[in-house]
Design an enzyme around this catalytic site. Structure first.
Site, short mmCIF file in Angstrom:
data_model
loop_
_atom_site.label_atom_id
_atom_site.label_comp_id
_atom_site.label_asym_id
_atom_site.label_seq_id
_atom_site.Cartn_x
_atom_site.Cartn_y
_atom_site.Cartn_z
N HIS A 1 -24.77 40.20 65.66
CA HIS A 1 -25.71 39.72 66.81
C HIS A 1 -24.80 38.93 68.12
O HIS A 1 -23.74 38.65 67.53
CB HIS A 1 -26.88 39.30 66.63
CG HIS A 1 -26.48 37.47 65.94
ND1 HIS A 1 -26.17 37.49 64.74
CD2 HIS A 1 -26.84 36.48 66.48
CE1 HIS A 1 -26.37 36.14 64.41
NE2 HIS A 1 -26.65 35.83 65.50
N HIS B 1 -24.98 36.21 71.21
CA HIS B 1 -25.85 34.86 71.78
C HIS B 1 -25.07 34.78 73.14
O HIS B 1 -24.00 34.46 73.37
CB HIS B 1 -25.50 33.72 71.02
CG HIS B 1 -26.56 33.60 70.00
ND1 HIS B 1 -27.63 33.14 69.98
CD2 HIS B 1 -26.40 33.91 68.49
CE1 HIS B 1 -28.38 33.04 68.76
NE2 HIS B 1 -27.46 33.50 67.84
N TYR C 1 -26.03 24.75 70.22
CA TYR C 1 -26.63 25.68 69.40
C TYR C 1 -25.79 26.98 69.43
O TYR C 1 -25.40 27.68 68.25
CB TYR C 1 -27.97 25.98 69.76
CG TYR C 1 -28.48 27.27 68.97
CD1 TYR C 1 -29.22 27.05 67.60
CD2 TYR C 1 -28.77 28.66 69.30
CE1 TYR C 1 -29.68 27.89 66.75
CE2 TYR C 1 -29.27 29.61 68.67
CZ TYR C 1 -29.75 29.02 67.40
OH TYR C 1 -30.25 30.32 66.60
N GLN D 1 -23.02 28.47 66.30
CA GLN D 1 -23.38 29.80 65.52
C GLN D 1 -22.46 30.19 64.45
O GLN D 1 -22.69 30.76 63.28
CB GLN D 1 -23.70 31.13 66.50
CG GLN D 1 -25.10 30.82 67.18
CD GLN D 1 -26.27 30.89 66.25
OE1 GLN D 1 -26.48 31.69 65.31
NE2 GLN D 1 -26.79 29.75 66.00
#
Length: 132
Positions: free
Chosen positions: A62, A64, A125, A129
């Protein structure tokens, strides 16, 4: 709070979004140089459309982003360009992706405005990851 605003010819704005999207079937294909090239493509698209990538992390399955986008252009449009161009370029440059996936990305994505949360918290944040 020291808020930095951007402006175009007729509006002043601060529109920051946390965006997450995944490869089809959440396959772990964003590895072996694909991740590095994906970051380049995302930064190129953002620059082309006067958006700013504040923070970015590419995980094997994924992506971000913390991105600031002109509200007249819109978050949906910038994500569509980022996913579309990266899918096309990455599948051309890394032919093994074609055999693993019918299309690179799912049609969906997550987006959240970050006006309520301090930007530093969202950046931290995303930066962390890789450590999760």
């Amino acid at each position: 709070m020291n808020q930095k605003y951007k402006s175009n010819h007729n509006i002043t704005y601060s529109c920051k979004y946390h965006v997450v999207w995944c490869p089809k079937y959440r396959r772990k294909v964003l590895v072996h140089g694909v991740d590095v090239r994906l970051k380049e493509i995302i930064l190129d698209v953002a620059k082309e459309f006067n958006s700013e990538v504040i923070e970015m992390e590419v995980m094997p399955d994924h992506v971000h982003l913390l991105v600031e986008v002109d509200p007249q252009f819109g978050i949906a449009k910038i994500v569509r360009y980022m996913k579309g161009r990266s899918s096309r370029f990455l599948r051309q440059e890394f032919p093994w992706l074609k055999s693993r996936l019918p299309t690179l990305w799912t049609n969906s994505y997550f987006v959240s405005t970050v006006g309520g949360a301090p930007i530093s918290v969202i950046k931290q944040y995303i930066e962390n990851q890789k450590n999760v």
